[in-house]
Design an enzyme around this catalytic site. Structure first.
Site, PDB file in Angstrom:
ATOM      1  N   GLU A  53      -9.424   3.351   9.392  1.00  0.00           N
ATOM      2  CA  GLU A  53      -8.430   3.194  10.231  1.00  0.00           C
ATOM      3  C   GLU A  53      -8.325   4.240  10.912  1.00  0.00           C
ATOM      4  O   GLU A  53      -7.722   3.893  12.173  1.00  0.00           O
ATOM      5  CB  GLU A  53      -7.589   4.498   8.806  1.00  0.00           C
ATOM      6  CG  GLU A  53      -6.081   4.428   9.370  1.00  0.00           C
ATOM      7  CD  GLU A  53      -5.748   5.409   7.623  1.00  0.00           C
ATOM      8  OE1 GLU A  53      -5.953   5.865   6.763  1.00  0.00           O
ATOM      9  OE2 GLU A  53      -4.306   5.907   8.409  1.00  0.00           O
ATOM     10  N   HIS A  81      -9.232   1.340   1.734  1.00  0.00           N
ATOM     11  CA  HIS A  81      -8.981   1.304   3.278  1.00  0.00           C
ATOM     12  C   HIS A  81      -9.974   1.286   3.915  1.00  0.00           C
ATOM     13  O   HIS A  81     -11.421   1.883   3.864  1.00  0.00           O
ATOM     14  CB  HIS A  81      -9.378   3.201   3.298  1.00  0.00           C
ATOM     15  CG  HIS A  81      -7.539   4.127   2.399  1.00  0.00           C
ATOM     16  ND1 HIS A  81      -7.813   4.833   1.060  1.00  0.00           N
ATOM     17  CD2 HIS A  81      -6.110   3.077   2.110  1.00  0.00           C
ATOM     18  CE1 HIS A  81      -6.475   5.080   1.207  1.00  0.00           C
ATOM     19  NE2 HIS A  81      -5.378   4.504   1.213  1.00  0.00           N
ATOM     20  N   HIS A  96       0.880  -0.934   0.303  1.00  0.00           N
ATOM     21  CA  HIS A  96      -0.404  -0.079  -0.257  1.00  0.00           C
ATOM     22  C   HIS A  96       1.116   0.985   0.124  1.00  0.00           C
ATOM     23  O   HIS A  96       1.641   1.189   1.061  1.00  0.00           O
ATOM     24  CB  HIS A  96      -0.696  -0.170   1.726  1.00  0.00           C
ATOM     25  CG  HIS A  96      -2.237   1.552   1.199  1.00  0.00           C
ATOM     26  ND1 HIS A  96      -3.081   1.055   0.040  1.00  0.00           N
ATOM     27  CD2 HIS A  96      -1.706   2.449   2.463  1.00  0.00           C
ATOM     28  CE1 HIS A  96      -4.262   2.340   0.336  1.00  0.00           C
ATOM     29  NE2 HIS A  96      -2.942   2.871   1.573  1.00  0.00           N
ATOM     30  N   HIS A  99      -4.980  -1.214   6.196  1.00  0.00           N
ATOM     31  CA  HIS A  99      -5.347  -0.448   8.084  1.00  0.00           C
ATOM     32  C   HIS A  99      -6.543  -1.639   8.940  1.00  0.00           C
ATOM     33  O   HIS A  99      -5.146  -1.756   9.705  1.00  0.00           O
ATOM     34  CB  HIS A  99      -6.030   0.647   8.155  1.00  0.00           C
ATOM     35  CG  HIS A  99      -5.164   1.487   7.129  1.00  0.00           C
ATOM     36  ND1 HIS A  99      -3.773   2.533   7.547  1.00  0.00           N
ATOM     37  CD2 HIS A  99      -5.330   2.663   6.280  1.00  0.00           C
ATOM     38  CE1 HIS A  99      -3.047   3.084   6.552  1.00  0.00           C
ATOM     39  NE2 HIS A  99      -4.030   3.654   5.757  1.00  0.00           N
ATOM     40  N   HIS A 148       1.131   5.314  -1.232  1.00  0.00           N
ATOM     41  CA  HIS A 148       0.572   6.802  -2.308  1.00  0.00           C
ATOM     42  C   HIS A 148       1.993   7.614  -2.761  1.00  0.00           C
ATOM     43  O   HIS A 148       2.957   8.317  -1.256  1.00  0.00           O
ATOM     44  CB  HIS A 148      -0.192   7.560  -0.834  1.00  0.00           C
ATOM     45  CG  HIS A 148      -1.609   6.777  -1.084  1.00  0.00           C
ATOM     46  ND1 HIS A 148      -2.382   6.627  -1.665  1.00  0.00           N
ATOM     47  CD2 HIS A 148      -1.886   6.200   0.512  1.00  0.00           C
ATOM     48  CE1 HIS A 148      -3.829   5.939  -0.833  1.00  0.00           C
ATOM     49  NE2 HIS A 148      -2.939   6.084   0.853  1.00  0.00           N
ATOM     50  N   ARG A 187     -16.303   6.344   3.094  1.00  0.00           N
ATOM     51  CA  ARG A 187     -16.214   7.623   2.923  1.00  0.00           C
ATOM     52  C   ARG A 187     -16.395   8.842   1.932  1.00  0.00           C
ATOM     53  O   ARG A 187     -17.168   9.590   1.656  1.00  0.00           O
ATOM     54  CB  ARG A 187     -15.437   8.960   4.175  1.00  0.00           C
ATOM     55  CG  ARG A 187     -14.997   8.172   5.482  1.00  0.00           C
ATOM     56  CD  ARG A 187     -13.615   8.561   6.437  1.00  0.00           C
ATOM     57  NE  ARG A 187     -12.127   7.686   5.817  1.00  0.00           N
ATOM     58  CZ  ARG A 187     -11.117   8.132   5.184  1.00  0.00           C
ATOM     59  NH1 ARG A 187     -10.874   9.124   4.628  1.00  0.00           N
ATOM     60  NH2 ARG A 187     -10.215   7.139   5.266  1.00  0.00           N
ATOM     61  N   ASP A 218       2.272   3.201   3.105  1.00  0.00           N
ATOM     62  CA  ASP A 218       1.476   3.964   2.721  1.00  0.00           C
ATOM     63  C   ASP A 218       2.253   5.378   2.056  1.00  0.00           C
ATOM     64  O   ASP A 218       2.367   6.065   1.582  1.00  0.00           O
ATOM     65  CB  ASP A 218       0.852   3.703   3.973  1.00  0.00           C
ATOM     66  CG  ASP A 218      -0.858   4.834   3.798  1.00  0.00           C
ATOM     67  OD1 ASP A 218      -0.775   5.058   3.117  1.00  0.00           O
ATOM     68  OD2 ASP A 218      -1.232   5.353   5.317  1.00  0.00           O
ATOM     69  N   ARG A 262      -4.301  15.662   6.963  1.00  0.00           N
ATOM     70  CA  ARG A 262      -4.695  14.918   5.417  1.00  0.00           C
ATOM     71  C   ARG A 262      -4.462  16.700   5.082  1.00  0.00           C
ATOM     72  O   ARG A 262      -4.875  17.067   3.521  1.00  0.00           O
ATOM     73  CB  ARG A 262      -5.773  14.307   5.673  1.00  0.00           C
ATOM     74  CG  ARG A 262      -6.472  13.893   4.478  1.00  0.00           C
ATOM     75  CD  ARG A 262      -8.300  13.594   4.831  1.00  0.00           C
ATOM     76  NE  ARG A 262      -8.756  14.624   5.334  1.00  0.00           N
ATOM     77  CZ  ARG A 262     -10.537  14.256   4.922  1.00  0.00           C
ATOM     78  NH1 ARG A 262     -11.110  13.261   4.188  1.00  0.00           N
ATOM     79  NH2 ARG A 262     -11.504  14.859   5.320  1.00  0.00           N
ATOM     80  N   TYR A 316      -5.736   8.007  -6.718  1.00  0.00           N
ATOM     81  CA  TYR A 316      -6.588   8.860  -6.636  1.00  0.00           C
ATOM     82  C   TYR A 316      -6.238  10.337  -6.655  1.00  0.00           C
ATOM     83  O   TYR A 316      -7.311  10.880  -7.102  1.00  0.00           O
ATOM     84  CB  TYR A 316      -7.405   8.664  -4.943  1.00  0.00           C
ATOM     85  CG  TYR A 316      -6.260   9.062  -3.952  1.00  0.00           C
ATOM     86  CD1 TYR A 316      -6.597  10.946  -3.613  1.00  0.00           C
ATOM     87  CD2 TYR A 316      -5.555   8.116  -3.153  1.00  0.00           C
ATOM     88  CE1 TYR A 316      -5.710  11.388  -2.644  1.00  0.00           C
ATOM     89  CE2 TYR A 316      -4.910   9.217  -2.054  1.00  0.00           C
ATOM     90  CZ  TYR A 316      -4.898  10.654  -1.956  1.00  0.00           C
ATOM     91  OH  TYR A 316      -3.639  10.555  -0.417  1.00  0.00           O
ATOM     92  N   HIS A 321     -11.798   4.015  -2.690  1.00  0.00           N
ATOM     93  CA  HIS A 321     -11.043   4.683  -1.617  1.00  0.00           C
ATOM     94  C   HIS A 321     -10.797   4.517  -0.052  1.00  0.00           C
ATOM     95  O   HIS A 321     -10.512   4.280   0.357  1.00  0.00           O
ATOM     96  CB  HIS A 321     -11.442   6.497  -1.927  1.00  0.00           C
ATOM     97  CG  HIS A 321      -9.986   6.948  -1.038  1.00  0.00           C
ATOM     98  ND1 HIS A 321     -11.234   7.804   0.786  1.00  0.00           N
ATOM     99  CD2 HIS A 321      -9.161   7.362  -1.005  1.00  0.00           C
ATOM    100  CE1 HIS A 321      -9.764   8.098   0.727  1.00  0.00           C
ATOM    101  NE2 HIS A 321      -8.720   8.139   0.523  1.00  0.00           N
TER     102      HIS A 321
HETATM  103 ZN   LIG Z   1      -3.381   4.938   2.703  1.00  0.00          ZN
END
Ligand SMILES: [Zn+2]
Length: 440
Positions: free
Chosen positions: A232, A229, A56, A266, A58, A207, A317, A79, A118, A204
């Site tokens: 988490e 995901h 995983h 996660h 990004h 959410r 991640d 975030r 994404y 994703h």
């Molecule tokens: Zn992630």
């Protein structure tokens, strides 16, 4: 064909001395145990491991390393910083940053990466002339860095979830969204597998994707891996319960999304029912220990998931750390802190988690092990460094770091030799690209 002799190598039945193998057309052949080196063989000292999977990633989050710790905060404040970086990137800077990060990964011992992708569209949220310009940048970056890639293209439709339902996208999130699941599917359909690239799908999170879209995503994924995901943060569970009356795991299960091709990333905050559902469906669970500690996520129920039937995998991640040994150890060490017991996972469990289980979760079931016919991906660890001197070969992964990786071979090609990637220093590549982004 190249013929190797390894002083010690991890085979599917454990760490073995005196292992001879050939590499032919990118695959292992003639794996033999307990033999003397031949005069025509390349000698591998230290300990040879199967290729290691980064389940995983990004890639672009690497730009945030060492920049998000002032002022405390939480996952949610981190975030916001990630969104600020995401807003700046375009296909050129995405390519250059991802290439540097993938070089860092290979030099650290990762041989395949699952890039959970994404960031799709331009700064205004409009598709680029090539609607997969950003995905193609990742594919080019991985190809140049020599790492196998599974591009997990994520469906992202909503700005979040509250008790009243899904929220509208905020401006930067418009870059992530295709508007609806059909447009996401059409864009995914334009991507195709290559020799060292496979395409997968992702939800994703609950959410960002309303449950009404789940079936279409599952159908679109077909036989490809599907990642999501999952739980988490406790806030995700609370919002999902408030709106749907279900946990995120239950919601996925209700829609038939769990199963052996699915990986829950996660899986930190789970109920006993959730653990049974994930294990009972043989859903994989990708733990990201260095991220989960960095973002104050919590410690997920790794041993319980494994006992209930989930295959565990590991990922870097958000790239706070790129070191497969730190992740592998993190899984065991977090369990020790929670339970007061050592040896929650055996050395074999940890190597299997870091290699073959990760390959499987990323849609490469023919890789991640040193065995006749398997993909010729392997990593040689030094056993004479300041960290590893004196370590039992079977336990070396508890002592080694990414710095101890001496050689990395992917598909039979030597990508790292004497600890150096064929494209040069990842530090220089990273400094140059982060400098261009005004972040070095
Ligand atoms: Zn992630």
């Amino acid at each position: 064909m190249t013929s190797y002799w390894a002083a010690h190598a991890w085979l599917p039945n454990g760490c073995q001395p005196g292992v001879s193998f050939d590499v032919q057309d990118g695959r292992f052949a003639h794996v033999l145990v307990g033999v003397e080196p031949g005069t025509d063989q390349e000698i591998l000292g230290g300990v040879t491991l199967p290729g290691l999977a980064n389940g995983h990633s990004h890639a672009f989050h690497r730009g945030l390393r060492g920049r998000t710790h002032a002022g405390g905060g939480s996952f949610w404040t981190w975030r916001q910083q990630m969104y600020t970086l995401a807003a700046r990137l375009d296909p050129d800077s995405y390519l250059s940053l991802a290439r540097a990060v993938f070089v860092e990964m290979v030099q650290a011992g990762y041989t395949v990466v699952g890039e959970f992708h994404y960031l799709h569209h331009d700064q205004g949220g409009r598709p680029y002339a090539d609607p997969n310009a950003m995905g193609h940048a990742l594919i080019q970056a991985a190809t140049e860095a020599g790492i196998r890639l599974t591009l997990l293209d994520a469906c992202y439709l909503a700005g979040g979830l509250s008790a009243a339902g899904h929220l509208p996208l905020d401006p930067v999130q418009r870059r992530f969204s295709d508007g609806d699941v059909d447009h996401w599917h059409s864009r995914l359909d334009l991507l195709g597998d290559l020799d060292q690239v496979r395409i997968g799908a992702a939800v994703h999170s609950v959410r960002a994707v309303p449950a009404g879209a789940f079936n279409k995503i599952y159908e679109s994924a077909g036989e490809r891996p599907l990642h999501v995901h999952l739980s988490e943060q406790p806030a995700e569970n609370a919002a999902t319960r408030a709106f749907y009356g279900r946990t995120p795991t239950e919601l996925l299960d209700d829609h038939g999304l769990l199963g052996p091709r699915t990986t829950a990333v996660h899986a930190t905050h789970l109920s006993d029912t959730d653990i049974k559902a994930l294990g009972g469906t043989q859903t994989s669970a990708c733990f990201c220990p260095t991220t989960e500690r960095d973002l104050a996520d919590g410690i997920g129920p790794a041993r319980q998931l494994a006992d209930s039937g989930s295959r565990l995998t590991l990922g870097s991640d958000q790239q706070a750390v790129i070191d497969p040994f730190e992740e592998l150890r993190g899984l065991e060490m977090h369990e020790r802190l929670v339970t007061g017991e050592r040896g929650r996972f055996t050395p074999s469990d940890l190597i299997m988690t870091a290699s073959e289980a990760g390959y499987r979760s990323l849609g490469w079931p023919e890789g991640g092990r040193i065995a006749d016919g398997a993909l010729a991906d392997f990593v040689v660890l030094r056993s004479d460094s300041v960290r590893t001197a004196g370590a039992d070969p079977e336990q070396i992964a508890y002592a080694a770091t990414a710095t101890d990786v001496d050689q990395v071979v992917i598909g039979g090609q030597v990508i790292v030799r004497d600890g150096r990637h064929r494209l040069g220093s990842p530090a220089e590549l990273l400094t140059a690209t982060l400098d261009q982004l005004g972040m070095a």
